[in-house]
Scaffold this active site. Structure first.
Site, PDB file in Angstrom:
ATOM      1  N   ASP A 179       0.889  -1.197  -0.062  1.00 50.48           N
ATOM      2  CA  ASP A 179       0.107   0.121  -0.012  1.00 50.48           C
ATOM      3  C   ASP A 179       0.867   1.285  -0.105  1.00 50.48           C
ATOM      4  OD1 ASP A 179      -2.087  -1.720   0.287  1.00 50.48           O
ATOM      5  OD2 ASP A 179      -2.789  -0.929   2.261  1.00 50.48           O
ATOM      6  N   ASP A 180       0.087   2.257  -0.331  1.00 49.69           N
ATOM      7  CA  ASP A 180       0.792   3.731  -0.117  1.00 49.69           C
ATOM      8  C   ASP A 180       1.591   4.268  -1.162  1.00 49.69           C
ATOM      9  OD1 ASP A 180      -0.944   3.786   2.097  1.00 49.69           O
ATOM     10  OD2 ASP A 180       0.372   3.958   3.391  1.00 49.69           O
ATOM     11  N   HIS A 236      -5.931   3.233  -4.125  1.00 54.77           N
ATOM     12  CA  HIS A 236      -5.666   3.312  -2.321  1.00 54.77           C
ATOM     13  C   HIS A 236      -6.367   4.516  -2.285  1.00 54.77           C
ATOM     14  CE1 HIS A 236      -4.809   1.839   1.411  1.00 54.77           C
ATOM     15  NE2 HIS A 236      -3.843   2.516   1.505  1.00 54.77           N
ATOM     16  N   HIS A 290      -6.174   9.326   0.828  1.00 57.63           N
ATOM     17  CA  HIS A 290      -5.883   8.284   1.982  1.00 57.63           C
ATOM     18  C   HIS A 290      -6.876   8.634   3.176  1.00 57.63           C
ATOM     19  CE1 HIS A 290      -4.031   5.365   4.761  1.00 57.63           C
ATOM     20  NE2 HIS A 290      -3.871   4.742   3.551  1.00 57.63           N
ATOM     21  N   HIS A 344       3.561  -2.393   3.327  1.00 56.24           N
ATOM     22  CA  HIS A 344       3.635  -0.881   2.558  1.00 56.24           C
ATOM     23  C   HIS A 344       4.847  -0.681   2.027  1.00 56.24           C
ATOM     24  CE1 HIS A 344       0.692  -0.777   5.811  1.00 56.24           C
ATOM     25  NE2 HIS A 344       0.000   0.518   5.132  1.00 56.24           N
TER      26      HIS A 344
END
Ligand code: NAG
Ligand code: NAG
Ligand code: NAG
Length: 447
Positions: free
Chosen positions: A160-161, A210, A214, A314
């Protein structure tokens, strides 16, 4: 303000260096699974939402200023409603009118006076978040269409991210080991790190959604949910020669029946959560260590193969990437079958079938050139600047107040319980903070 500026300056040399080194190893074979441009048929369901090249869409070279200008600012905020294409809102209105978007109250996010998140999203009027009317993934309610578990014996690789500077070492590792991962991307980070985005796309990584900034999605209006998903899909679409992502993962795992329905009914997105949290995102906060990640991984990797593992990891920093790369030999030696989520659950894109990429019949020249040039070592100044900014964000220490106990008592975890692998509740609550800081440092350094 001043302090932030100093931090930016301090990290410039680090970021520049990491860029140069990251590009030293271009000898690797690059997968070109989705190399060519793609356009869906005119009657494809996504065609109204994301215009095909040649049908009025332009795909400027990825990373160019024309390209960046097409998207909302990366300022840590949900893209402004004035920017939302009419087609997306029309699709939302059609879905609402058809009764496919449940009317669920928005949550509020508990924060202390410093603005730190102090708990899980709260529904008004003491509503049960685990009941069928809400089914909040934060409170571990699984909806029928969600992905939480992998097929038996599989280890689903996802991060993620990104894209961020540390994406480079991750991509190099994946290429060397002939693996594909699913990358749940923050739209604002794509805008900030175009070269890192192309690194992922060019090796054949799954580009998944995603959100743009956020946020806790259950706290947003229907229209803001549309903007968060739509703009992230748009920037991926335009930067891949026209591919429409198929999967999304809610930030902090926060989705309920309303949020899931908008993702599915408006945008055709599949909701993906996880069944183990490496808590790697807490390393930067001093609340988790690489050793801690490793010992959790040891436990999971030597444990039962039913269900398969979907581990939350991540690409935030080199250390979080090591949480995967360092454990990869153990994943293999314990007999896990490694796959990306698209390899396990269908295609990465709604308008591309597996490896069958049909070249667009329309003129995608601009985008084609950009893609053919992605192995070049040149990078726009925008990219370098944003990488500097991202480094600041992920390196800034912060003592956070982490209290994830929920008032309703349905919480199954607390932040101090790093071994509670099944919980989405503590998840990456502070990634929201990371995203916000990316943005605020961006503003500061540009102003
Ligand atoms: C991350 O790793 C890369 C490659 O080894 C290195 O060049 C870079 O300096 C590292 N970044 C940080 C912040 O340590
Ligand atoms: C790379 O980009 C340049 C200009 O941006 C273009 O002239 C050239 O044809 C591109 N290279 C390839 C292989 O497409
Ligand atoms: C962490 O949570 C799990 C599941 O709720 C529980 O079984 C375990 O004992 C907890 N561990 C610690 C150290 O609190």
């Amino acid at each position: 303000m001043f302090q932030h500026t100093l931090l930016c300056l301090a990290f410039i040399s680090v970021a520049t260096q990491s860029f140069v080194i990251a590009h030293g190893g271009h000898g690797h074979k690059i997968r070109r699974r989705y190399f060519q441009d793609w356009s869906q048929p005119h009657d494809h369901s996504v065609n109204k939402l994301f215009k095909r090249g040649g049908d009025g869409a332009q795909y400027p070279e990825v990373g160019s200023s024309d390209w960046a200008a097409k998207y909302p600012p990366a300022n840590g905020k949900t893209p402004d409603q004035s920017l939302t294409p009419k087609e997306w809102l029309d699709a939302l209105n059609v879905a609402v009118a058809a009764g496919t978007i449940p009317a669920v109250d928005r949550t509020t996010i508990p924060r202390n006076s410093a603005g730190d998140v102090t708990g899980a999203p709260v529904y008004p009027k003491n509503q049960d978040p685990t009941g069928p009317g809400i089914c909040s993934a934060t409170y571990q309610c699984r909806a029928a269409d969600d992905v939480w578990d992998g097929p038996d014996g599989t280890f689903a690789i996802s991060f993620d991210d990104g894209p961020l500077p540390s994406t480079s070492i991750l991509v190099d590792f994946l290429k060397q080991n002939n693996e594909i991962a699913t990358h749940f991307m923050i739209g604002a980070n794509v805008r900030n790190n175009p070269q890192r985005f192309l690194d992922v796309f060019n090796y054949g990584g799954d580009c998944a959604v995603h959100t743009w900034s956020h946020p806790y999605m259950t706290s947003l209006s229907n229209e803001d949910i549309v903007a968060e998903l739509g703009w992230t899909m748009q920037i991926i679409h335009d930067s891949t020669g026209g591919k429409v992502p198929k999967m999304w993962r809610p930030p902090t795992g926060d989705a309920d029946v309303r949020v899931r329905a908008i993702a599915k009914e408006v945008f055709g997105l599949k909701t993906v959560i996880w069944n183990r949290d490496s808590a790697d995102w807490r390393i930067s906060l001093g609340q988790q260590t690489l050793d801690g990640v490793n010992s959790d991984m040891d436990k999971w990797l030597t444990g039962p193969k039913t269900p398969g593992l979907v581990v939350l990891e991540h690409e935030l920093t080199n250390l979080t990437v090591q949480g995967f790369t360092g454990n990869y030999p153990k994943i293999k030696s314990n007999g896990w079958n490694t796959k990306s989520l698209a390899q396990l659950f269908g295609d990465a894109y709604q308008n591309v079938n597996g490896d069958q990429v049909t070249p667009a019949s329309v003129n995608h020249q601009a985008s084609g050139n950009a893609l053919l040039n992605t192995t070049s070592d040149s990078v726009s100044s925008t990219t370098t600047t944003s990488q500097t900014i991202s480094s600041v964000a992920t390196s800034t220490p912060r003592t956070a107040t982490v209290t994830t106990s929920s008032s309703s008592g349905t919480s199954t975890s607390s932040s101090s319980n790093k071994t509670n692998s099944n919980s989405a509740l503590p998840s990456n609550m502070f990634s929201q903070w990371f995203a916000a800081i990316f943005a605020s440092t961006l503003i500061i350094s540009l102003s």
